[in-house]
Scaffold this active site. Structure first.
Site, PDB file in Angstrom:
ATOM      1  N   HIS A 131       1.692  -9.878  -0.608  1.00  0.00           N
ATOM      2  CA  HIS A 131       1.705  -8.433  -0.390  1.00  0.00           C
ATOM      3  C   HIS A 131       3.072  -7.860  -0.754  1.00  0.00           C
ATOM      4  CE1 HIS A 131      -2.019  -8.860   1.999  1.00  0.00           C
ATOM      5  NE2 HIS A 131      -2.166  -7.578   1.727  1.00  0.00           N
ATOM      6  N   LYS A 135       5.195  -4.525   3.743  1.00  0.00           N
ATOM      7  CA  LYS A 135       4.226  -4.948   4.745  1.00  0.00           C
ATOM      8  C   LYS A 135       4.945  -5.649   5.890  1.00  0.00           C
ATOM      9  CE  LYS A 135      -0.275  -7.075   5.421  1.00  0.00           C
ATOM     10  NZ  LYS A 135      -0.715  -5.861   6.135  1.00  0.00           N
TER      11      LYS A 135
END
Length: 234
Positions: A131, A135
């Site tokens: 990600h 995040k």
């Protein structure tokens, strides 16, 4: 439909654009403050905030009788409490670790593959998720859902970010600039590897799924998931 956005980061802004394109009205854009002005007028709230704010956001919605779509991850130790509060207030609650149609189909594929592999002891399962660096939680909620799908259909009992012991699934959580989300499940043996993989090209699918879920939950009471929205329950 009047929508309250609880969390107005990149995802919240994409959700806003898609919601307006679909003819809906935004009555609250909540950033980092505790200001809930407009929430009581909402037909539904969509929570894409941060783990530290999610429980307060969801609780406030239930107290005001506003249905909640939650896509925030990293707070799930309080999930059962939120379910109990929703039930107490006769509310409506839908949590999804990922609202993408493709990912929810991937969840089903993952569970089915786990069933098929459950008796093949030569294969060891592991996972990787990648990600963007913004995040905050690791592993991702999507990775946890995938791991639980394997656990529910095999002899594995838990996941870990560390070196896996017997009956543990290792998750390698990576953070790379500008990656919306990539999830892979590997079954490795001495002679071959089976891999299933989902790659998100952007965040549009997550946002659209959240708006579709918000449209679906209107006039409903209870605890739901994307399986209900997409009619994937058997």
């Amino acid at each position: 439909m009047k929508i309250a956005l609880l969390g107005y980061g990149k995802m919240g802004q994409i959700i806003e654009r898609i919601a307006i394109e679909r003819g809906h009205e935004i009555v609250l854009r909540k950033k980092s403050t505790d200001n809930y002005d407009g929430l009581k007028d909402a037909d539904v709230a969509i929570d894409f905030s941060v783990p530290s704010a999610a429980v307060q956001n969801i609780s406030t919605c239930f107290e005001l009788g506003v249905p909640v779509i939650s896509g925030t991850t990293g707070w799930l130790e309080e999930y059962d409490n939120m379910v109990a509060l929703c039930t107490k207030n006769n509310g409506a609650f839908l949590y999804g670790s990922n609202f993408s149609l493709g990912v929810n189909l991937f969840f089903e594929l993952n569970s089915y593959l786990a069933k098929m592999m459950s008796n093949l002891q030569d294969y060891k399962v592991s996972m990787e998720e990648i990600h963007h660096t913004q995040k905050l939680d690791a592993p991702s909620g999507t990775a946890i859902t995938l791991a639980n799908g394997i656990i529910d259909n095999s002899a594995y009992t838990e996941w870990t970010l560390d070196n896996a012991q017997n009956n543990q699934i290792h998750i390698d959580a990576k953070r790379v600039d500008s990656v919306p989300g990539t999830h892979s499940v590997f079954y490795d043996s001495a002679i071959d590897q089976i891999e299933i993989k989902h790659t998100a090209h952007n965040r549009e699918g997550f946002a659209l799924g959240a708006v579709v879920a918000a449209e679906w939950i209107q006039n409903k009471k209870g605890i739901f998931s994307m399986k209900d929205v997409l009619n994937l329950k058997k």
